[in-house]
Design a protein around this motif. Structure first.
Motif, PDB file in Angstrom:
ATOM      1  N   ASN A 202       2.186   3.546 -15.311  1.00 27.74           N
ATOM      2  CA  ASN A 202       3.448   4.293 -15.325  1.00 27.74           C
ATOM      3  C   ASN A 202       3.236   5.785 -15.138  1.00 27.74           C
ATOM      4  O   ASN A 202       4.161   6.500 -14.776  1.00 27.74           O
ATOM      5  CB  ASN A 202       4.213   4.021 -16.614  1.00 27.74           C
ATOM      6  N   LYS A 203       2.032   6.283 -15.365  1.00 27.93           N
ATOM      7  CA  LYS A 203       1.740   7.711 -15.212  1.00 27.93           C
ATOM      8  C   LYS A 203       1.345   8.054 -13.763  1.00 27.93           C
ATOM      9  O   LYS A 203       1.256   9.222 -13.419  1.00 27.93           O
ATOM     10  CB  LYS A 203       0.615   8.116 -16.162  1.00 27.93           C
ATOM     11  N   ILE A 204       1.101   7.030 -12.944  1.00 29.48           N
ATOM     12  CA  ILE A 204       0.692   7.243 -11.552  1.00 29.48           C
ATOM     13  C   ILE A 204       1.930   7.099 -10.670  1.00 29.48           C
ATOM     14  O   ILE A 204       2.502   6.014 -10.581  1.00 29.48           O
ATOM     15  CB  ILE A 204      -0.400   6.240 -11.142  1.00 29.48           C
ATOM     16  N   MET A 205       2.324   8.188 -10.027  1.00 30.41           N
ATOM     17  CA  MET A 205       3.526   8.190  -9.194  1.00 30.41           C
ATOM     18  C   MET A 205       3.155   8.061  -7.725  1.00 30.41           C
ATOM     19  O   MET A 205       2.252   8.745  -7.242  1.00 30.41           O
ATOM     20  CB  MET A 205       4.334   9.474  -9.411  1.00 30.41           C
ATOM     21  N   VAL A 206       3.850   7.149  -7.026  1.00 27.48           N
ATOM     22  CA  VAL A 206       3.611   6.930  -5.590  1.00 27.48           C
ATOM     23  C   VAL A 206       4.881   7.196  -4.809  1.00 27.48           C
ATOM     24  O   VAL A 206       5.962   7.249  -5.365  1.00 27.48           O
ATOM     25  CB  VAL A 206       3.094   5.502  -5.305  1.00 27.48           C
TER      26      VAL A 206
ATOM     27  N   THR B 268       0.857  -1.195   0.000  1.00 27.65           N
ATOM     28  CA  THR B 268       0.000   0.000   0.000  1.00 27.65           C
ATOM     29  C   THR B 268       0.883   1.232   0.000  1.00 27.65           C
ATOM     30  O   THR B 268       1.904   1.270   0.682  1.00 27.65           O
ATOM     31  CB  THR B 268      -0.914   0.014   1.244  1.00 27.65           C
ATOM     32  N   ASN B 269       0.482   2.236  -0.774  1.00 34.28           N
ATOM     33  CA  ASN B 269       1.261   3.462  -0.859  1.00 34.28           C
ATOM     34  C   ASN B 269       0.323   4.637  -1.092  1.00 34.28           C
ATOM     35  O   ASN B 269      -0.853   4.443  -1.378  1.00 34.28           O
ATOM     36  CB  ASN B 269       2.281   3.357  -2.003  1.00 34.28           C
ATOM     37  N   THR B 270       0.852   5.847  -0.988  1.00 29.98           N
ATOM     38  CA  THR B 270       0.065   7.059  -1.216  1.00 29.98           C
ATOM     39  C   THR B 270       0.399   7.626  -2.581  1.00 29.98           C
ATOM     40  O   THR B 270       1.573   7.719  -2.944  1.00 29.98           O
ATOM     41  CB  THR B 270       0.384   8.114  -0.133  1.00 29.98           C
ATOM     42  N   ILE B 271      -0.618   8.018  -3.329  1.00 29.79           N
ATOM     43  CA  ILE B 271      -0.416   8.604  -4.649  1.00 29.79           C
ATOM     44  C   ILE B 271       0.155  10.009  -4.477  1.00 29.79           C
ATOM     45  O   ILE B 271      -0.411  10.833  -3.763  1.00 29.79           O
ATOM     46  CB  ILE B 271      -1.746   8.653  -5.433  1.00 29.79           C
TER      47      ILE B 271
END
Length: 70
Positions: free
Chosen positions: A66-70, A12-15
């Motif tokens: 790939n466009k969503i950075m976390v 789990t991570n935060t966008i």
């Protein structure tokens, strides 16, 4: 900061940021991928991901992930 594709199943991570063209960002935001939101990777197959975001399970292709950075 890393792309969503680098996360492992169960992680789990935060966008942090959603990139891409305006219509791509709007599409992803409508699915629940907004900065500050939590995202959990359920499974990964060939770079394509199934993720939990805002209490929904969503399939995301490798190019979109790939466009969503976390």
């Amino acid at each position: 900061m890393m792309p969503l594709t680098m996360m492992s199943a169960g992680e789990t991570n935060t966008i942090k940021r959603v990139g891409g063209k305006e219509e791509t960002r709007r599409f992803l935001e409508n699915l629940g991928f907004v900065a500050g939101g939590a995202v959990t990777v359920v499974s990964e197959t060939g770079g394509n991901l199934i993720v939990n975001v805002k209490d929904s399970r969503v399939a995301v292709g490798k190019d979109m992930a790939n466009k969503i950075m976390v």
